[in-house]
Design an enzyme around this catalytic site. Structure first.
Site, short mmCIF file in Angstrom:
data_model
loop_
_atom_site.label_atom_id
_atom_site.label_comp_id
_atom_site.label_asym_id
_atom_site.label_seq_id
_atom_site.Cartn_x
_atom_site.Cartn_y
_atom_site.Cartn_z
N LYS A 1 5.11 6.05 17.89
CA LYS A 1 4.33 7.15 18.28
C LYS A 1 4.97 7.95 19.15
O LYS A 1 4.41 8.37 20.47
CB LYS A 1 2.79 6.67 18.44
CG LYS A 1 2.06 5.93 17.78
CD LYS A 1 0.62 5.83 17.73
CE LYS A 1 -0.08 5.05 16.50
NZ LYS A 1 0.45 3.82 16.02
N ASP B 1 1.78 6.33 1.80
CA ASP B 1 1.10 4.99 2.02
C ASP B 1 -0.52 5.15 2.08
O ASP B 1 -0.84 6.35 1.94
CB ASP B 1 1.33 4.26 3.15
CG ASP B 1 0.94 4.82 4.61
OD1 ASP B 1 0.47 6.03 4.58
OD2 ASP B 1 1.31 4.19 5.43
N ASP C 1 0.81 -1.29 -0.06
CA ASP C 1 -0.01 0.16 -0.05
C ASP C 1 0.94 1.45 -0.04
O ASP C 1 0.45 2.40 0.29
CB ASP C 1 -1.03 0.05 1.33
CG ASP C 1 -0.20 0.07 2.57
OD1 ASP C 1 1.03 -0.24 2.72
OD2 ASP C 1 -1.10 0.09 3.38
P1 GTP Z 1 -5.27 -2.08 8.30
O1 GTP Z 1 -5.98 -3.19 8.45
O2 GTP Z 1 -6.14 -0.83 7.68
O3 GTP Z 1 -4.12 -1.69 9.14
O4 GTP Z 1 -4.40 -2.15 6.68
P2 GTP Z 1 -3.50 -3.28 6.19
O5 GTP Z 1 -4.35 -4.34 6.09
O6 GTP Z 1 -3.14 -2.69 5.11
O7 GTP Z 1 -2.38 -3.45 7.46
P3 GTP Z 1 -0.94 -2.69 7.47
O8 GTP Z 1 -1.09 -1.49 6.77
O9 GTP Z 1 -0.27 -3.15 8.85
O10 GTP Z 1 -0.08 -3.53 6.23
C1 GTP Z 1 0.93 -3.26 5.76
C2 GTP Z 1 1.08 -4.00 4.42
O11 GTP Z 1 1.14 -5.44 4.66
C3 GTP Z 1 0.06 -3.97 3.29
O12 GTP Z 1 0.67 -3.95 2.18
C4 GTP Z 1 -0.57 -5.14 3.71
O13 GTP Z 1 -1.54 -5.53 2.52
C5 GTP Z 1 0.23 -6.08 4.07
N1 GTP Z 1 -0.30 -7.15 4.96
C6 GTP Z 1 -0.75 -7.04 6.35
N2 GTP Z 1 -0.98 -8.13 6.71
C7 GTP Z 1 -0.88 -9.07 5.94
C8 GTP Z 1 -0.98 -10.76 5.92
O14 GTP Z 1 -1.38 -11.05 6.99
N3 GTP Z 1 -0.41 -11.06 4.66
C9 GTP Z 1 0.16 -10.50 3.54
N4 GTP Z 1 0.30 -11.33 2.63
N5 GTP Z 1 0.20 -9.19 3.60
C10 GTP Z 1 -0.28 -8.62 4.71
#
Ligand code: GTP
Length: 362
Positions: free
Chosen positions: A157, A216, A106
């Site tokens: 933070k 992001d 993202d």
């Molecule tokens: P929120 O639920 O809103 O926090 O968003 P998010 O799902 O994008 O979580 P976060 O911002 O912590 O994730 C950072 C990156 O890691 C993003 O590109 C997510 O798609 C990816 N990500 C998070 N959890 C997983 C997972 O369990 N598996 C994989 N493959 N990617 C993950």
């Protein structure tokens, strides 16, 4: 050069829009956000991308296929979410050998990944984290660096004024294959919270500061900001094929109007607005700093400001949507309704009364 892209998160902060599509396929201008990253990887000399997928994996596989922008794309599918570290361990056999890149799916950035990898090799650490400066690190986690560029500490933070630096983890890393020994098997792992602090203690973690484009897409405000940054690259208004704009309507750059979209008389659109394909906008409308997904419709004299309308969402006449509000796919907002203050409306919901406080309408 290989890169693993973490593309399996739920994107909970962008619900309800992320209930029906993975965040990586959210549009910005004429492309899903993921394309902006893949193009940069291809230009930077990456040849293979391992796409770590879980939530809504099929949508990503269908969209990206086996190759895009000269990149070979291999999918690593998780049975259950493995966080930001587990997917790296899972893809071990696909990544072994050379140091490789890992990117949060993202993030949009024009970082020079060749320089990042060269820096990593020159420093000889186990991992190098790309760092980007932000004006308010208290929202994120700031890093502390020593004079050799080693990361000594992460401060989550930090209190305003007590930040060790204004540099934050950009969600882009180079990892040495030895990293696999630091990631436990078969469970969700957070690379940021469980692995990097260990490496920092062992003095094997470096930071690479860069000053290019970085954004992001965590929250609706982040998404709107990413939209603004990317559209500014168009240097004007970009129009898709067959888009129709009434001669009395005004479009303010930067702005994207997708194929088959229609803009009615006396409407004022932009700046910083993505209007996807086949969106219909009536007369006398005002759309500003917003994103309208494909097929959304806005009735006469309605306004949308700092907000996002899902696919085929309908605003009738004299509707006002503002302030980071998210309108789910196929929702219908009736005549004269005002929605403001970060409201989210579930897909297919009908709304007949104004909502003026932060709420989720299920
Ligand atoms: P929120 O639920 O809103 O926090 O968003 P998010 O799902 O994008 O979580 P976060 O911002 O912590 O994730 C950072 C990156 O890691 C993003 O590109 C997510 O798609 C990816 N990500 C998070 N959890 C997983 C997972 O369990 N598996 C994989 N493959 N990617 C993950």
């Amino acid at each position: 050069m290989k890169a693993l892209v973490l593309a399996g998160g739920f994107g909970t902060r962008l619900r309800p829009l992320s209930c029906t599509r993975p965040k990586m396929l959210f549009p910005i201008g004429d492309q899903p956000m993921m394309d902006w990253m893949l193009k940069n990887l291809s230009q930077g000399g990456v040849d293979t991308v391992v796409m770590a997928v879980n939530y809504m994996a099929e949508a990503l596989v269908r969209y990206l296929g086996p190759t895009k922008y000269d990149l070979g794309i291999i999918y690593s599918r998780e049975q259950r979410p493995l966080g930001t570290g587990g997917p790296i361990k899972k893809a071990r056999d696909l990544l072994n050998g050379e140091p490789f890149l890992v990117l949060n799916g993202d993030v949009i950035s024009d970082i020079d990944v060749r320089r990042l990898i060269e820096y990593h090799k020159a420093k000889g650490g186990l991992a190098t984290v790309a760092l980007t400066p932000v004006s308010d690190p208290s929202r994120f986690g700031a890093v502390e660096l020593d004079w050799e560029g080693r990361i000594t500490r992460f401060v989550e933070k930090p209190e305003k004024g007590k930040e060790p630096s204004n540099l934050i983890n950009a969600g882009i890393y180079v990892l040495d294959p030895k990293i696999f020994d630091y990631i436990p098997d078969g469970r969700a792992v957070s690379i940021e919270r469980e692995v990097f602090p260990l490496l920092a203690n062992e003095r094997k973690l470096f930071g690479f500061e860069f000053h290019g484009l970085w954004t992001d897409m965590g929250t609706p405000d982040d998404y709107l900001k990413a939209n603004q940054i990317i559209l500014s690259k168009y240097e004007g208004v970009k129009m898709g094929e067959g888009a129709k704009v009434d001669p009395s309507a005004k479009i303010m750059a930067p702005c994207y109007i997708g194929p088959g979209a229609e803009i009615g008389a006396d409407s004022l659109i932009g700046p910083n607005t993505t209007i996807c394909d086949h969106v219909l906008i009536g007369k006398g409308c005002r759309i500003e700093n917003s994103i309208l997904f494909p097929g959304a419709a806005v009735g006469d004299y309605s306004s949308v400001k700092n907000a996002i309308l899902g696919e085929n969402a309908i605003l009738e006449r004299w509707v006002k949507v503002e302030s980071g509000s998210l309108i789910g796919d196929y929702s219908m907002i009736h005549d004269g309704v005002t929605i403001t203050d970060g409201v989210s409306i579930c897909p297919s919901k009908e709304v007949t009364e104004s909502i003026l406080e932060r709420r989720q309408i299920m």
